[in-house]
Design an enzyme around this catalytic site. Sequence first.
Site, mmCIF file in Angstrom:
data_model
loop_
_atom_site.group_PDB
_atom_site.id
_atom_site.type_symbol
_atom_site.label_atom_id
_atom_site.label_comp_id
_atom_site.label_asym_id
_atom_site.label_seq_id
_atom_site.Cartn_x
_atom_site.Cartn_y
_atom_site.Cartn_z
ATOM 1 N N ALA A 1 0.889 -1.162 0.000
ATOM 2 C CA ALA A 1 0.000 0.000 0.000
ATOM 3 C C ALA A 1 0.923 1.206 0.000
ATOM 4 O O ALA A 1 1.859 1.270 0.799
ATOM 5 C CB ALA A 1 -0.874 -0.012 1.238
ATOM 6 N N ASP B 1 8.747 0.600 -13.084
ATOM 7 C CA ASP B 1 7.908 -0.609 -13.037
ATOM 8 C C ASP B 1 7.011 -0.693 -14.273
ATOM 9 O O ASP B 1 6.786 -1.782 -14.815
ATOM 10 C CB ASP B 1 7.036 -0.607 -11.769
ATOM 11 C CG ASP B 1 7.878 -0.607 -10.507
ATOM 12 O OD1 ASP B 1 8.986 -1.179 -10.535
ATOM 13 O OD2 ASP B 1 7.435 -0.034 -9.497
#
Length: 302
Positions: free
Chosen positions: A13, A251
């Site tokens: 998170a 990413d």
Amino acid sequence: MEGTLVVVGSINADLVTHVERHPQPGETLLGRGDDIKAGGKGANQAVAAALQGAHVEFVGAVGADHYRKPAVRNLHSSGVDMTAVTEIDDELTGLAVITVDEKGENTIIVVPGANARVDDQYVSGHRERIAAADIVLLQGEIPPSGFREAVAAAQGRVIINLAPVVDVDRESLLRADPLIANEHEAGLILDQLGTPADDDDPHALAAALIDAGFSSAVITLGAAGALVADPELTDIPTPQVEAVDTVGAGDAFAGALCAKLLAEPGIALADAARHAARVGAFSVTRSGAQDSYPGAGDLLPE
Ligand code: RIB
């Protein structure tokens, strides 16, 4: 037939704060909060690939706390197969505390939580799934024993983005084809392999990675694009865009690269990297990591 990407990695998170500038040690600054966003290098790469149309399966773990839901939201909505993601009762979901300044530059502190449980024992329970993958994608946010086990189980192509650079088994690391790293990480990886680069120029780093034993490498260079070594060196340009937030751009690149390699078997690594650079550039124009990634229908910058 459609290929499969298995990501063995982290789910976090992301607790994001926006500040004018990053604080100095000992300094307190006022910032602006944000939603709790879905993150984790493994999850980000899985979502980026799934949004580009790849079939993606995830091996990982989350805690049983209130951060679990926001952390896995986009994995579910993008269609990533979550059968091999375990909810661990006595753990907290991985947490990343992220600060983004006005220029879009970030700092990140990661508290691994349940990601620390993705060790050799855990990964060995998913050997068949990993063995069946066309591509296995790994990062540096799970324990080195889990990393080694995943590479040992892989029978297809192994792609590694060793971020952060942790001390992993040399033989496993050298299976990367390609290794994806930014300049800083490439230097650290060469140090770890005992073959430090004489020069921190990207071309020298890429050549040193090939000399160290990698079949191929991709050095990501942010707004300057990327450099592919397979082993021939190819500069990859990136579209020039206004950066709002660079969190998770690397990413996006890694996930999109895998999706392209799966979608077009036999494609040259440099051509897949050209596509990945455009996906990475798109991601910095929006806020957050996964929330900034384009879907297959989105227009990518040229
Ligand atoms: O690469 C960006 C990611 O690093 C963030 O989403 C955060 O969770 C950390 O893992």
